[in-house]
Write an enzyme that holds these catalytic residues in place. Sequence first.
Site, PDB file in Angstrom:
ATOM      1  N   CYS A  59       0.879  -1.157   0.000  1.00  0.00           N
ATOM      2  CA  CYS A  59       0.000   0.000   0.000  1.00  0.00           C
ATOM      3  C   CYS A  59       0.918   1.208   0.000  1.00  0.00           C
ATOM      4  O   CYS A  59       2.129   1.069   0.152  1.00  0.00           O
ATOM      5  CB  CYS A  59      -0.827   0.054   1.276  1.00  0.00           C
ATOM      6  SG  CYS A  59      -1.748  -1.450   1.576  1.00  0.00           S
ATOM      7  N   ARG A 105       1.217   1.444  -5.991  1.00  0.00           N
ATOM      8  CA  ARG A 105       1.450   0.463  -4.926  1.00  0.00           C
ATOM      9  C   ARG A 105       0.155  -0.227  -4.491  1.00  0.00           C
ATOM     10  O   ARG A 105       0.179  -1.142  -3.662  1.00  0.00           O
ATOM     11  CB  ARG A 105       2.074   1.148  -3.712  1.00  0.00           C
ATOM     12  CG  ARG A 105       3.441   1.731  -3.981  1.00  0.00           C
ATOM     13  CD  ARG A 105       3.929   2.456  -2.748  1.00  0.00           C
ATOM     14  NE  ARG A 105       4.106   1.555  -1.641  1.00  0.00           N
ATOM     15  CZ  ARG A 105       5.215   0.890  -1.368  1.00  0.00           C
ATOM     16  NH1 ARG A 105       6.263   1.047  -2.147  1.00  0.00           N
ATOM     17  NH2 ARG A 105       5.290   0.080  -0.343  1.00  0.00           N
ATOM     18  N   TRP A 153      -3.964  -1.758  -1.197  1.00  0.00           N
ATOM     19  CA  TRP A 153      -4.045  -2.984  -1.973  1.00  0.00           C
ATOM     20  C   TRP A 153      -4.401  -4.060  -0.958  1.00  0.00           C
ATOM     21  O   TRP A 153      -3.613  -4.382  -0.080  1.00  0.00           O
ATOM     22  CB  TRP A 153      -2.707  -3.279  -2.639  1.00  0.00           C
ATOM     23  CG  TRP A 153      -2.746  -4.458  -3.556  1.00  0.00           C
ATOM     24  CD1 TRP A 153      -3.203  -4.493  -4.843  1.00  0.00           C
ATOM     25  CD2 TRP A 153      -2.308  -5.793  -3.267  1.00  0.00           C
ATOM     26  NE1 TRP A 153      -3.076  -5.756  -5.359  1.00  0.00           N
ATOM     27  CE2 TRP A 153      -2.537  -6.578  -4.419  1.00  0.00           C
ATOM     28  CE3 TRP A 153      -1.755  -6.407  -2.143  1.00  0.00           C
ATOM     29  CZ2 TRP A 153      -2.225  -7.927  -4.486  1.00  0.00           C
ATOM     30  CZ3 TRP A 153      -1.444  -7.752  -2.212  1.00  0.00           C
ATOM     31  CH2 TRP A 153      -1.674  -8.504  -3.380  1.00  0.00           C
ATOM     32  N   ASN A 161       1.150   0.082   6.174  1.00  0.00           N
ATOM     33  CA  ASN A 161       1.547  -0.720   5.020  1.00  0.00           C
ATOM     34  C   ASN A 161       2.291  -1.934   5.561  1.00  0.00           C
ATOM     35  O   ASN A 161       3.202  -1.776   6.367  1.00  0.00           O
ATOM     36  CB  ASN A 161       2.455   0.134   4.113  1.00  0.00           C
ATOM     37  CG  ASN A 161       3.100  -0.681   3.011  1.00  0.00           C
ATOM     38  OD1 ASN A 161       2.561  -1.687   2.579  1.00  0.00           O
ATOM     39  ND2 ASN A 161       4.252  -0.229   2.559  1.00  0.00           N
ATOM     40  N   GLY A 162       1.890  -3.128   5.139  1.00  0.00           N
ATOM     41  CA  GLY A 162       2.541  -4.335   5.639  1.00  0.00           C
ATOM     42  C   GLY A 162       1.501  -5.301   6.178  1.00  0.00           C
ATOM     43  O   GLY A 162       0.317  -5.212   5.840  1.00  0.00           O
ATOM     44  N   GLU A 177       9.011 -14.538 -19.641  1.00  0.00           N
ATOM     45  CA  GLU A 177       8.745 -13.117 -19.425  1.00  0.00           C
ATOM     46  C   GLU A 177       7.675 -12.608 -20.404  1.00  0.00           C
ATOM     47  O   GLU A 177       6.789 -11.848 -20.024  1.00  0.00           O
ATOM     48  CB  GLU A 177      10.061 -12.331 -19.561  1.00  0.00           C
ATOM     49  CG  GLU A 177       9.940 -10.830 -19.482  1.00  0.00           C
ATOM     50  CD  GLU A 177       9.332 -10.305 -18.184  1.00  0.00           C
ATOM     51  OE1 GLU A 177       9.154 -11.069 -17.220  1.00  0.00           O
ATOM     52  OE2 GLU A 177       9.010  -9.105 -18.136  1.00  0.00           O
ATOM     53  N   LYS A 236       4.174 -10.974 -19.214  1.00  0.00           N
ATOM     54  CA  LYS A 236       3.701  -9.646 -19.644  1.00  0.00           C
ATOM     55  C   LYS A 236       2.285  -9.753 -20.166  1.00  0.00           C
ATOM     56  O   LYS A 236       1.419  -8.957 -19.820  1.00  0.00           O
ATOM     57  CB  LYS A 236       4.580  -9.067 -20.775  1.00  0.00           C
ATOM     58  CG  LYS A 236       5.897  -8.472 -20.431  1.00  0.00           C
ATOM     59  CD  LYS A 236       5.877  -7.301 -19.525  1.00  0.00           C
ATOM     60  CE  LYS A 236       5.723  -7.706 -18.097  1.00  0.00           C
ATOM     61  NZ  LYS A 236       6.860  -7.957 -17.283  1.00  0.00           N
ATOM     62  N   GLU A 266      -0.339 -10.538 -17.426  1.00  0.00           N
ATOM     63  CA  GLU A 266      -0.541  -9.428 -16.483  1.00  0.00           C
ATOM     64  C   GLU A 266      -1.497  -8.370 -17.013  1.00  0.00           C
ATOM     65  O   GLU A 266      -2.314  -7.853 -16.275  1.00  0.00           O
ATOM     66  CB  GLU A 266       0.800  -8.730 -16.199  1.00  0.00           C
ATOM     67  CG  GLU A 266       1.677  -9.447 -15.209  1.00  0.00           C
ATOM     68  CD  GLU A 266       2.888  -8.601 -14.842  1.00  0.00           C
ATOM     69  OE1 GLU A 266       3.718  -8.331 -15.729  1.00  0.00           O
ATOM     70  OE2 GLU A 266       3.001  -8.207 -13.683  1.00  0.00           O
ATOM     71  N   HIS A 298       6.635 -33.252 -23.979  1.00  0.00           N
ATOM     72  CA  HIS A 298       6.519 -34.018 -22.730  1.00  0.00           C
ATOM     73  C   HIS A 298       5.200 -33.737 -22.010  1.00  0.00           C
ATOM     74  O   HIS A 298       5.086 -33.942 -20.813  1.00  0.00           O
ATOM     75  CB  HIS A 298       7.710 -33.717 -21.823  1.00  0.00           C
ATOM     76  CG  HIS A 298       9.012 -34.123 -22.454  1.00  0.00           C
ATOM     77  ND1 HIS A 298       9.366 -35.436 -22.624  1.00  0.00           N
ATOM     78  CD2 HIS A 298      10.008 -33.379 -22.996  1.00  0.00           C
ATOM     79  CE1 HIS A 298      10.544 -35.492 -23.237  1.00  0.00           C
ATOM     80  NE2 HIS A 298      10.955 -34.249 -23.486  1.00  0.00           N
ATOM     81  N   LYS A 337       2.506  -2.505  -7.945  1.00  0.00           N
ATOM     82  CA  LYS A 337       3.864  -2.348  -8.452  1.00  0.00           C
ATOM     83  C   LYS A 337       4.892  -2.924  -7.498  1.00  0.00           C
ATOM     84  O   LYS A 337       5.906  -3.457  -7.918  1.00  0.00           O
ATOM     85  CB  LYS A 337       4.134  -0.849  -8.709  1.00  0.00           C
ATOM     86  CG  LYS A 337       5.489  -0.563  -9.331  1.00  0.00           C
ATOM     87  CD  LYS A 337       5.567  -1.078 -10.756  1.00  0.00           C
ATOM     88  CE  LYS A 337       6.936  -0.934 -11.364  1.00  0.00           C
ATOM     89  NZ  LYS A 337       7.134  -1.860 -12.489  1.00  0.00           N
TER      90      LYS A 337
END
Length: 606
Positions: A2, A27, A75, A99-100, A482, A486, A489, A505, A601
């Site tokens: 947050c 955030r 968040w 925050n946490g 990656e 992307k 997301e 496989h 983020k």
Amino acid sequence: MCGIVGYIGNNEKKEILLDGLQELEYRGYDSAGIAIIENKQLKNFKAVGRLKNLREKTKDYSSEGFGVSIGHTRWATHGKPTELNAHPHMGAYSFVVHNGIIENYQALKKELQAEGAKFLSQTDTETIVHLFEKNHKINNNPNNTPWKAFQDTIKRLEGAYATLLITEADEQSIYFAKNGSPMLIGFKDNDIYFASSDTPIIGKATEVYYLEDGEFGYAHNGKLHLFNVDGQKKFTKQALATDKAMAQKDGYRFFMEKEIYEQSTVMNDTMMGRVLDGKIDFEELDPTLFDNISNIKICACGTSYHSALASSYLFERLAKIPCQIEIASEFRYKEPLLRDDTLFITISQSGETADTLEALKMAKRAGLKSLSICNVDNSSIVRESDAAVLTRAGIEKGVASTKAFATQTMVLWMLAIYVAQAKKTISKEVLEIELLAMRQTPKALLVKEELHSKMTRLSKRYLHGHGFFFIGRDLFFPLALEGALKLKEISYLHAEGYPSGEMKHGPIALADAELFTIALMPKSLHYDKIKSNVEELCARDVTLLAISPEAFDLADDFVQTTYSSHPMLEFFEMMVVTQLLALEISVRLGNDVDMPRNLAKSVTVE
Ligand code: M6R
């Protein structure tokens, strides 16, 4: 996960808080709130959703004169994104932002409820404010000041927190504490600012102090009173950066788009003073860091993990040093066997990722030397590490990482050469080839107009289907991972990255015309091998987008890249193609490119 801001002074507080929260919205952005005490008046506003909703709610309010104020953008970790769960959380006469995660909040909550505290939210944070008020009321003891109550509160908290508290019992102070989550304090004249990172206070404060874990205190009357477990602490302020321009969109539609375009130029910054004539140098590194090191372990999350994975090929190939890569959240609980001949490297854009930070602390406790590769100076991971190399990507605002990945990969490539030089595992000829390729990287990263319009056109064919496979071999396998990350997301479409040789496989069972395969087919590395893997997929009728310097007949769509004899140049060019593909698919789907759903983020919780 947050963002928090705070301000104590004479200026209008609502705008300071809202502007600061705007900078921190990356955030977390499921709700936001502010609380202000001035002229013995306590005001509190909260709104669910993006910050603009809080702006709308507070448009007729403005604060005058001296006061204290705190704000938060959330968040959700405990409790849904509702107004009741939004911060600041309220007691009878105090407010808190946090925050946490308070890990022992359930036990604390039970205890407080048994004593009559009424909880309004489902959050862990609300325990802080009730605990504070309980401590403050105890015995009606005149020595039991709000400050003492705050200290007693902090002592009971377990977990990660950065927290600010204001109370009508002391209308002229902001109480603060930091342990494991980021917080800094800005200063200008008698004004004092608090924030989770420095962007909210750039242009307002002129000096800054970055709090260390375990520090707490209060701001009062233009002065900061700082403490840790040993008592009151002296501290030194440092000058605050002044350039926020890099964080603006510069005419691009999205921060992510701007950041894709910036990759070519920031790469020059990443290499400056490091890629020299005939050698790689890192003046920030003490060469003895590598003494007695015969193994490298790299820990990271998400995109940073992918750059680590790519580098493992380079460390082993160029520096002939064993290199293992670990996802930080897995590493933390696997009871890893750590040898003291191992250099422990963490990679993080933000420098605040909780799992990576904790993995680093574990490695340090085991006595390992540590090096961080990070984009944010003075971040928790940088401060915790024995040594740090900054990626110099500039502020990255898009939640989906692009230039951070590019610059991390470059730093790791340079580092592989640096270790190779130290270990004398690289010949002069090969070194020259590597340095030349590095110098050509900014060109490989340039976004050509034709390429971007081609990706815009192609994207319309990839909006449905039952999923995407990004496939590649060797260095191009991490790039496939990656590329898939992307896409998922920001498009919310299902995408996986696979080593192409692994498809037969199991995953090939999914192959049909509605399975979109994005094949990374460089000419400089195992072209024939990947070609036959792709042919196997084509025989099962997948829809294929081939990315390669070499035309490929079976491809439904084809993006031609530049041939280079150096795989890293092909790597960076293909990286841009996958980033643009994800961007344009997301745009067509009408998604929020910069702030995709459910993400933040900086992931400062476990
Ligand atoms: O700040 P960090 O590099 O430590 O962050 C790690 C991941 O959370 C991050 O890379 C995440 O996967 C990004 N959203 C990727 O685009």
